[in-house]
Design an enzyme around this catalytic site. Structure first.
Site, PDB file in Angstrom:
ATOM      1  N   THR A 247       4.655   5.220   0.091  1.00  0.00           N
ATOM      2  CA  THR A 247       4.419   5.302   1.519  1.00  0.00           C
ATOM      3  C   THR A 247       5.155   6.514   2.060  1.00  0.00           C
ATOM      4  OG1 THR A 247       4.718   4.168   3.657  1.00  0.00           O
ATOM      5  CG2 THR A 247       6.369   3.763   1.983  1.00  0.00           C
ATOM      6  N   THR A 248       4.712   7.024   3.198  1.00  0.00           N
ATOM      7  CA  THR A 248       5.378   8.160   3.845  1.00  0.00           C
ATOM      8  C   THR A 248       6.236   7.677   5.012  1.00  0.00           C
ATOM      9  OG1 THR A 248       3.505   9.514   3.151  1.00  0.00           O
ATOM     10  CG2 THR A 248       4.939  10.500   4.759  1.00  0.00           C
ATOM     11  N   HIS A 249       6.597   6.404   5.006  1.00  0.00           N
ATOM     12  CA  HIS A 249       7.360   5.809   6.102  1.00  0.00           C
ATOM     13  C   HIS A 249       8.858   5.951   5.844  1.00  0.00           C
ATOM     14  CE1 HIS A 249       3.569   3.093   6.578  1.00  0.00           C
ATOM     15  NE2 HIS A 249       3.366   4.340   6.979  1.00  0.00           N
ATOM     16  N   ASN A 250       9.334   7.188   5.928  1.00  0.00           N
ATOM     17  CA  ASN A 250      10.762   7.478   5.781  1.00  0.00           C
ATOM     18  C   ASN A 250      11.420   7.402   7.151  1.00  0.00           C
ATOM     19  OD1 ASN A 250       9.018   9.388   3.925  1.00  0.00           O
ATOM     20  ND2 ASN A 250      10.862   8.896   2.772  1.00  0.00           N
TER      21      ASN A 250
ATOM     22  N   GLN B 216      10.379   2.254   2.900  1.00  0.00           N
ATOM     23  CA  GLN B 216       9.600   1.037   3.097  1.00  0.00           C
ATOM     24  C   GLN B 216       9.249   0.472   1.737  1.00  0.00           C
ATOM     25  OE1 GLN B 216       6.466   1.029   6.206  1.00  0.00           O
ATOM     26  NE2 GLN B 216       7.694  -0.772   6.658  1.00  0.00           N
TER      27      GLN B 216
END
Length: 588
Positions: free
Chosen positions: A513-516, A347
């Site tokens: 962000t940790t939105h992988n 992201q």
């Protein structure tokens, strides 16, 4: 030799949001379920009691709730041909660890993807022509539509009690909500949160420019709420300890506050913690899973036979396990064949810092998802003709906390040390406000996940290798949307302003962000996807994969709401179709 345990109906790998939901629903259908969680048990009353002062150093800096690289890590390279090196300290992204997963320590933003996000390739090529897409971009339509998922979005929001204001009820635009959202079948379960000063000023400035501000859909509940499982939740107290922290007030939705109190009462459910699954076992045909192999806390290797295997771990861990288990053909970027590891996406975040002179923001009066968003430049909500990119992002002002170590903002020319730094700290704390963008990242042929040829994990298996860098499309998008956000900052009356669009190369050092997403994507045929529209493996029909790894590309929103919706969508198919007639639910 591994010791074989008694058979169970369902083995679940990972006990976060998706694992907890699936366990509750399938035990309710009469199945025996065993959940295997790599991390420790976590419970609200004992791990996050409100009588304890939240410890910023322990949780936000030393990352107590997160996966440790010594448990498992990934290697990274920006380009094909480079040698990947292990990530020895998680920073850019922070995978969860323990029961509840990332649902324990998230901020709570719970958006629905746009209608056009689900038909992305066909929509963009129809509106602009195929030449608008870069040659190496591999975006594809989802095999489900917004209309398919809408009832399941609604169900997840009711499970979690999300606070918000509808913008589109049954096709009718509602005042105060997001006019760009797809039609909703019902209002949010709880009203929108009351806004602190910073996001209030942001909303007024955005409206003055002709934009359409709306309250962030928030898992930090605006009032007490009892969900359909009978679990009671509290009202958010604006304590400012959400992201990287567990909520002791039972007011931030998490597996602990929404599902586990009901699930743990089921006698046909068992949770085993500190158990690392190393492989999904297959029969001699390679077409049926027979269970899983895992290593327990004592170091013993065990085999858990099961009729169904549900992969409910963090996105990277899902892809890694599929590759280690030989489920699906690994992706090869040179030939553009294979599917496992394909279409990894991240992201694209960016931000703007504003100083509001003679303003007292009181940043400690805050919550992780309490704020105001603007969707005018997200997805394809605006005309991309002649811009040189596709995609966009949601622009938000969320007052997430006023913690002294990590939540005081500085401008680039502020002193970094000494008396000047102390002066800037004192002045900035009450007057500097950070605005943020969650931007889309579309998938590319050269952005993917595979097994590293050199480095291994503690069990002797290859680490997962991540090949990723920012592409020109995302950099142009970030520059454009960040400029629009800076315009809102100026309209807020900023006396100082600094804009931070995303720049290349991608680095794992600063948190982003940790939105992988991606790597085990869902699709309409086995040549472009790992799982079918019901999240069922094309190759092994009694294996299902849940979570953001199934996204074909990433939209300009936080993924949790869509993770919840796709979970309930697949669950409905499993209960109404698969359990009655086990086998492939979509013909190949």
């Amino acid at each position: 030799m591994a010791r074989t345990l008694p058979r169970t109906d369902v083995a679940i790998i990972g006990l976060g949001w998706t694992g907890a939901i699936m366990a509750y629903e399938l035990t309710g259908a009469g199945l025996n379920v065993v959940a295997l969680e790599r991390g420790v048990w976590r419970d609200t009353a004992t791990d996050f009691p409100p009588s304890w002062a939240p410890d910023e150093l322990r949780y936000a800096i030393h990352l107590d709730l997160f996966q440790r690289p010594e448990q498992s890590t990934v290697t990274l390279r920006n380009k094909i041909g480079q040698t990947a090196l292990p990530v020895r300290k998680f920073s850019s992204f922070l995978p969860g660890n323990g029961v509840g997963g990332a649902g324990v320590h998230w901020n709570g933003m719970t958006y629905r993807f746009l209608e056009t996000d689900f038909k992305l390739r066909s929509h963009l090529t129809k509106r602009y022509g195929s030449k608008i897409l870069p040659e190496n971009m591999t975006i594809q339509d989802w095999p489900v539509s917004y209309q398919d998922l809408e009832p399941h979005y609604d169900r997840f929001e009711k499970l979690t009690g999300i606070s918000g204001t509808a913008g589109n009820l049954d096709g009718k635009i509602q005042p105060g909500g997001n006019p760009f959202e797809g039609p909703r079948s019902s209002e949010y379960p709880t009203p929108a949160n009351k806004q602190p000063l910073g996001s209030t000023l942001y909303g007024k400035a955005a409206q003055s420019l002709g934009y359409h501000p709306f309250p962030v859909p928030s898992a930090n509940l605006s009032q007490t709420y009892t969900n359909p499982l009978g679990v009671a939740m509290g009202q958010c107290t604006y304590c400012g300890f959400c992201e990287r922290f567990g909520c002791g007030n039972y007011s931030k939705a998490s597996p602990q506050t929404c599902v586990l109190p009901a699930l743990m009462l089921r006698k046909n459910f068992e949770a085993r913690t500190n158990c690392n699954v190393t492989k999904i076992n297959l029969d001699s045909t390679g077409k049926k899973a027979t269970g899983v192999t895992y290593v327990d806390q004592a170091g013993e290797t065990l085999m858990q036979p099961a009729d169904m295997v549900l992969v409910c771990a963090f996105s990277f861990n899902c892809v890694h396990l599929l590759l280690l288990s030989g489920i699906g053909k690994p992706y090869d970027p040179k030939t553009n064949t294979g599917v496992v590891g394909r279409n990894y996406a991240y992201q694209c975040t960016s931000g703007v810092l504003v100083k509001l002179k003679d303003t007292i923001l009181n940043p400690f009066i805050s919550g992780g998802a309490i704020g105001v968003s603007v969707d005018d430049f997200n997805g394809d909500n605006f005309d991309h003709s002649g811009l040189g990119f596709v995609g966009g992002g949601v622009m938000s002002a969320t007052q997430t906390g006023g913690r002294p170590i990590g939540q005081i903002s500085y401008f680039p020319d502020d002193p970094k040390w000494g008396s000047g730094w102390k002066k800037a700290t004192k002045e900035n704390y009450q007057s500097v406000y950070a605005l943020g963008i969650q931007g889309s990242v579309y998938s590319y042929r050269d952005a993917y996940l595979d097994l590293d040829p050199t480095y291994k994990d503690p069990y002797g298996s290859p680490l997962l290798r991540m090949t990723f860098d920012w592409h020109e499309n995302e950099l142009k998008m970030s520059a454009f949307v960040t400029k629009k956000l800076a315009g809102i900052g100026k309209a807020m009356g900023a006396s100082r302003l600094a804009a931070y669009p995303r720049t290349a190369p991608y680095s794992v050092v600063p948190y982003q962000t940790t939105h992988n997403t991606g790597g085990a994507v869902m699709g309409d045929n086995p040549s472009n996807s790992v799982v079918n529209r019901y999240l069922q493996s094309w190759d092994v029909s009694n294996v299902f994969v849940f979570g953001a790894s199934v996204f074909p590309q990433n939209a300009g929103y936080n993924p949790t709401g869509t993770v919840g919706a796709t979970t309930y969508w697949a669950l409905d198919a499993i209960k109404t179709k698969y359990l009655k007639n086990p086998g492939p639910m979509v013909p190949m």
